[in-house]
Scaffold this motif. Structure first.
Motif, short mmCIF file in Angstrom:
data_model
loop_
_atom_site.label_atom_id
_atom_site.label_comp_id
_atom_site.label_asym_id
_atom_site.label_seq_id
_atom_site.Cartn_x
_atom_site.Cartn_y
_atom_site.Cartn_z
N UNK A 100 -16.37 -37.46 -28.60
CA UNK A 100 -15.83 -36.13 -28.29
C UNK A 100 -16.24 -35.61 -26.91
N UNK A 101 -17.27 -36.18 -26.32
CA UNK A 101 -17.70 -35.67 -25.00
C UNK A 101 -16.65 -35.90 -23.93
N UNK A 102 -15.72 -36.82 -24.17
CA UNK A 102 -14.66 -37.10 -23.20
C UNK A 102 -13.41 -36.24 -23.42
N UNK A 103 -13.43 -35.39 -24.46
CA UNK A 103 -12.27 -34.56 -24.78
C UNK A 103 -12.49 -33.15 -24.25
N UNK A 104 -11.43 -32.57 -23.67
CA UNK A 104 -11.48 -31.16 -23.25
C UNK A 104 -11.26 -30.31 -24.49
N UNK A 105 -12.32 -29.66 -24.93
CA UNK A 105 -12.26 -28.82 -26.12
C UNK A 105 -12.59 -27.39 -25.76
N UNK A 106 -11.69 -26.47 -26.11
CA UNK A 106 -12.00 -25.05 -25.96
C UNK A 106 -13.05 -24.71 -27.00
N UNK A 107 -14.03 -23.95 -26.60
CA UNK A 107 -15.09 -23.56 -27.52
C UNK A 107 -14.56 -22.54 -28.52
N UNK A 108 -15.05 -22.59 -29.77
CA UNK A 108 -14.62 -21.58 -30.73
C UNK A 108 -14.93 -20.18 -30.22
N UNK A 109 -14.07 -19.22 -30.59
CA UNK A 109 -14.28 -17.84 -30.16
C UNK A 109 -15.64 -17.39 -30.63
N UNK A 110 -16.26 -16.60 -29.81
CA UNK A 110 -17.62 -16.20 -30.07
C UNK A 110 -18.60 -17.09 -29.30
#
Length: 186
Positions: free
Chosen positions: A43-53
């Motif tokens: 997952x470190x290679x994936x652009x992931x938006x952080x959960x709100x908060x």
């Protein structure tokens, strides 16, 4: 209750794929639909938006947003058996969401206003992420209507490359809207 497990496959591409696995289950009990996605791998290679908060995005609450498919986005397409009409549900790792209604293949796209919110959970796990959505379909279909579902995911890599994952890929290009790919029957 009708429950099925699934595993998504990447659209064939020239770029080597990250070591990812996208799987889950979907169930319909009367008119309550539950879908759970599990994203595992590098997952470190994936652009992931952080959960709100979290730190990003700078919002206090999940909200309806457009064009979530331009980033990592978990999606499913729901159609009524025997009808051209279908819906596209978009779920962002940040908690944002949207639902669109179509009259036919990519025709008449409108935001589905029957849903004012789409609460789902995003959980960080030791080996990945888990998404769970539990939704009452009474607002758009009756419990007696048989549905067909296409389950999909868009993965955006940190380098900007995008890969498309689905139960099946029937077109020469990745196309989640192809009705023949709505292969889960509930």
């Amino acid at each position: 209750m009708n429950e099925q497990t699934f595993s998504l496959q990447p659209f064939p591409s020239t770029k080597s794929l990250l070591n990812l696995k996208i799987a889950g289950n979907i169930a319909r009990n009367a008119n309550q639909l539950t879908i759970c996605y599990s994203l595992g791998g590098d997952l470190k290679e994936i652009a992931l938006a952080k959960p709100t908060g979290g730190i990003a995005p700078p919002s206090n609450a999940p909200s309806r947003k457009h064009e979530l498919w331009e980033d990592t986005c978990f999606e499913f397409f729901l159609g009524i058996n025997g009808s051209a009409r279908y819906w596209e549900f978009n779920l962002s790792p940040a908690g944002h969401w949207n639902v669109y209604r179509f009259d036919g293949y990519r025709q008449g796209m409108q935001e589905e206003t029957a849903f004012e919110k789409l609460p789902f959970s995003v959980q960080n796990q030791a080996d990945g992420l888990a998404f769970t959505l539990d939704i009452d379909l009474d607002k758009i279909i009756s419990a007696e209507q048989a549905i067909e579902v296409g389950i999909t995911t868009v993965i955006k890599h940190r380098d900007g490359e995008v890969t498309y994952w689905a139960l099946t890929h029937l077109g020469v290009e990745a196309d989640f809207h192809l009705r023949d790919s709505f292969i889960v029957k509930l």
